[in-house]
Write a protein that holds these residues in place. Structure first.
Motif, mmCIF file in Angstrom:
data_model
loop_
_atom_site.group_PDB
_atom_site.id
_atom_site.type_symbol
_atom_site.label_atom_id
_atom_site.label_comp_id
_atom_site.label_asym_id
_atom_site.label_seq_id
_atom_site.Cartn_x
_atom_site.Cartn_y
_atom_site.Cartn_z
ATOM 1 N N TYR A 90 0.820 -1.197 0.000
ATOM 2 C CA TYR A 90 0.000 0.000 0.000
ATOM 3 C C TYR A 90 0.859 1.254 0.000
ATOM 4 N N GLY A 91 0.469 2.224 -0.814
ATOM 5 C CA GLY A 91 1.245 3.437 -1.017
ATOM 6 C C GLY A 91 1.144 4.471 0.075
ATOM 7 N N ASP A 92 0.233 4.299 0.996
ATOM 8 C CA ASP A 92 0.131 5.177 2.165
ATOM 9 C C ASP A 92 -0.859 4.551 3.150
ATOM 10 N N PRO A 93 -0.924 5.072 4.379
ATOM 11 C CA PRO A 93 -1.836 4.484 5.371
ATOM 12 C C PRO A 93 -3.305 4.499 4.941
ATOM 13 N N GLN A 94 -3.723 5.540 4.239
ATOM 14 C CA GLN A 94 -5.119 5.625 3.813
ATOM 15 C C GLN A 94 -5.474 4.486 2.859
ATOM 16 N N SER A 95 -4.596 4.183 1.912
ATOM 17 C CA SER A 95 -4.878 3.085 0.974
ATOM 18 C C SER A 95 -4.890 1.750 1.709
ATOM 19 N N SER A 143 -1.609 2.437 -5.106
ATOM 20 C CA SER A 143 -0.860 3.694 -5.056
ATOM 21 C C SER A 143 -1.441 4.634 -4.021
ATOM 22 N N GLY A 144 -0.560 5.436 -3.459
ATOM 23 C CA GLY A 144 -0.971 6.426 -2.474
ATOM 24 C C GLY A 144 -0.066 7.636 -2.535
ATOM 25 N N LYS A 145 -0.143 8.483 -1.514
ATOM 26 C CA LYS A 145 0.640 9.716 -1.483
ATOM 27 C C LYS A 145 2.128 9.453 -1.311
ATOM 28 N N ILE A 146 2.499 8.395 -0.619
ATOM 29 C CA ILE A 146 3.903 8.100 -0.358
ATOM 30 C C ILE A 146 4.537 7.310 -1.501
ATOM 31 N N VAL A 174 -2.648 -3.718 -9.857
ATOM 32 C CA VAL A 174 -2.260 -2.365 -9.458
ATOM 33 C C VAL A 174 -3.467 -1.430 -9.551
ATOM 34 N N TYR A 175 -3.621 -0.631 -8.494
ATOM 35 C CA TYR A 175 -4.657 0.394 -8.463
ATOM 36 C C TYR A 175 -3.995 1.761 -8.404
ATOM 37 N N ALA A 176 -4.371 2.635 -9.315
ATOM 38 C CA ALA A 176 -3.900 4.023 -9.293
ATOM 39 C C ALA A 176 -4.561 4.741 -8.115
ATOM 40 N N ARG A 177 -3.955 5.820 -7.698
ATOM 41 C CA ARG A 177 -4.470 6.578 -6.553
ATOM 42 C C ARG A 177 -5.893 7.076 -6.797
ATOM 43 N N GLN A 178 -6.141 7.567 -7.966
ATOM 44 C CA GLN A 178 -7.498 7.932 -8.349
ATOM 45 C C GLN A 178 -8.071 6.710 -9.047
ATOM 46 N N PRO A 179 -9.213 6.275 -8.859
ATOM 47 C CA PRO A 179 -10.351 6.882 -8.184
ATOM 48 C C PRO A 179 -10.636 6.307 -6.793
ATOM 49 N N TRP A 180 -9.793 5.439 -6.243
ATOM 50 C CA TRP A 180 -10.149 4.774 -4.990
ATOM 51 C C TRP A 180 -10.249 5.726 -3.808
ATOM 52 N N GLU A 181 -9.531 6.828 -3.824
ATOM 53 C CA GLU A 181 -9.476 7.712 -2.659
ATOM 54 C C GLU A 181 -10.840 8.198 -2.167
#
Length: 144
Positions: free
Chosen positions: A9-14, A51-54, A79-86
């Motif tokens: 995971y690219g950041d804690p939120q993801s 993907s995430g912010k980090i 792989v999931y891009a940061r958008q649109p999951w956020e």
């Protein structure tokens, strides 16, 4: 035979959003996918890379499908891009992830078929569909 789902995971939120999906997929497949569907393959492993912010994995969709006959496994990344999951909830993501996992598993089964490994295609298809239906029902029923 096992279907294993892991995650990067690219950041804690993801991680907070996708990790419960990953855990539930593992549980559902453990309960529903119990047969011997291949000659020597004992596991299908899908790595979620969100993907995430980090960390941004800079792509989207299934990637790096590999057959390891000596290890008796097939692997792929999803792989999931940061958008649109956020901006989505787990209830909205569950059917999307279910569809994506089904696509990955279809590609993996096709690779096994080309290698002469596939024995029980219909039973595997039925068991995977049952596992994915259980997964979706869990999140759509508000149990998240």
């Amino acid at each position: 035979m096992q279907i294993q789902i892991s995650g990067q995971y690219g950041d804690p939120q993801s991680g907070n959003l996708f990790f419960p999906l990953q855990q539930r997929l593992d549980t559902c497949f453990e309960h529903h996918v119990t047969g011997n569907y291949f000659q020597t393959i004992t596991s299908l492993a899908i790595g979620l890379r969100v993907s995430g912010k980090i960390q941004d994995f800079e792509s989207e969709g299934p990637q790096r499908l590999k057959l390891f006959l000596k290890k008796h496994r097939i692997t792929t990344d999803l792989v999931y891009a940061r958008q649109p999951w956020e901006t989505r909830s787990r209830a909205i993501l569950a059917p999307v992830v279910s569809h994506d996992i089904a696509c990955c598993l279809g590609m993996m089964v096709e690779r096994a078929r080309r290698a002469g490994e596939l024995l029980q295609h219909e039973q595997l298809r039925t068991d995977v569909a049952s596992g994915l239906a259980d997964f979706e029902h869990h999140f759509l029923a508000g149990s998240s």
